[in-house]
Design a protein around this motif. Sequence first.
Motif, short mmCIF file in Angstrom:
data_model
loop_
_atom_site.label_atom_id
_atom_site.label_comp_id
_atom_site.label_asym_id
_atom_site.label_seq_id
_atom_site.Cartn_x
_atom_site.Cartn_y
_atom_site.Cartn_z
N ASP A 1 0.84 10.40 -1.13
CA ASP A 1 -0.35 9.29 -1.36
C ASP A 1 -0.42 8.64 -1.64
N LYS B 1 -3.00 2.04 -1.94
CA LYS B 1 -4.26 2.86 -1.50
C LYS B 1 -5.08 1.91 -3.27
N PHE C 1 -7.59 4.98 3.66
CA PHE C 1 -6.39 5.55 3.94
C PHE C 1 -5.66 4.87 4.41
N TYR D 1 -4.57 0.62 7.94
CA TYR D 1 -4.95 1.31 6.74
C TYR D 1 -6.46 1.24 7.42
N ILE E 1 -11.71 9.87 5.03
CA ILE E 1 -11.12 9.57 4.56
C ILE E 1 -10.61 10.64 4.32
N GLU E 2 -11.04 12.15 3.64
CA GLU E 2 -10.42 13.44 3.85
C GLU E 2 -9.99 13.56 5.46
N THR F 1 -7.13 12.40 6.49
CA THR F 1 -5.58 12.83 5.27
C THR F 1 -5.36 13.82 5.99
N LYS G 1 -3.28 13.47 9.10
CA LYS G 1 -2.38 13.11 8.24
C LYS G 1 -1.38 14.32 7.51
#
Length: 365
Positions: free
Chosen positions: A61, A66, A81, A226, A234-235, A238, A241
Amino acid sequence: MSKYWSDVVHGLTPYVPGEQPKLTGLIKLNTNECPYGPSLRVLQAIREAAGEDLRLYPDPDARALKETIAAHHHLQPEQVFVGNGSDEVLAHAFHALLKHEAPLLFPDITYSFYPVYARLYGISSRQLPLDAQFRVVVDDYLAVCAEGRVGGIIFPNPNAPTGIALELEEVARLLTGCPDAVVVVDEAYVDFGAETAATLINRHPNLIVIRTLSKARALAGLRVGYALGSAELIEGITRVKDSFNSYPLDRLAMAGSIAAIQDETWFAHTRERIVTSRHQLTAGLRALGFQVLPSAANFVFARHPTRDGAELAARLREQRILVRNFRQPERIAPFLRITVGTDAQCEALLQALAGIVQGTPAVLS
């Protein structure tokens, strides 16, 4: 070509990065790298991180990084991110947020990775032309949005390879006028003279800002980029990713990046040196008869009225100076994209160009 390639591979024309030569002793002004080494705090942090813990996987993470980025931009960690360079972050954003039935919009003169990603992910796209002064015309994008045929919008600010920045008010107007489209603002060069759109994130849930540590933080070799945006966007990135690579950043990269962001004194000093050198380089080029577009980046985009851009680039290479020339689109073929180097490097470039365009022998120190 191979019969074992997929149809996707057969249809790709890969992005071609700037030359990274093996020769030594070159003046390298072709890839927009920082001419100065990174903060000493970065080097110390990397040395301290290079211990026995390298046997362990890094934090998937990247929570500490972050939190550092979020604090720097006055956001929450859930709005950040991180990835292996901004190109990887862009790739995940394309995959997660920009593939829709309607086309993705971007300028006709812009970062040439955008059409590559569009082809890779099967995203239909439409290029909108810059105006006669090489500026993004927000009204053109708003007109397409009004027709309801936009799957997303992406552009660099400042634009590449022109270096011209779009005012923050115009970015806000685009976000307001296209509320149903994700707008990606690629800010690789923003620290050298433009205003970041990160301040607009909490007012515009359709905004994603992409940043890199390669340019203004002098960490091109560390590969850290980033994205900033709403927690929901952002979710989405992610999820892509974590379906691709759960550990994109290693321990050394995270440690060095945290130190780079925290060393504001180094950052402010180095940025000012580059901006001052850019002004001097622009003045020197104009004195030689070049047209130089107004740059808010760590490079300039210049053309000579009587000299071909490819010829100039080739002649400079003969003198061990590398700059970038783009043959397509045809409109920018006469231009050179020149990274702002040290003052000594910029002076050597100007002397070499004087010898080429005026017949004055170059006297390089």
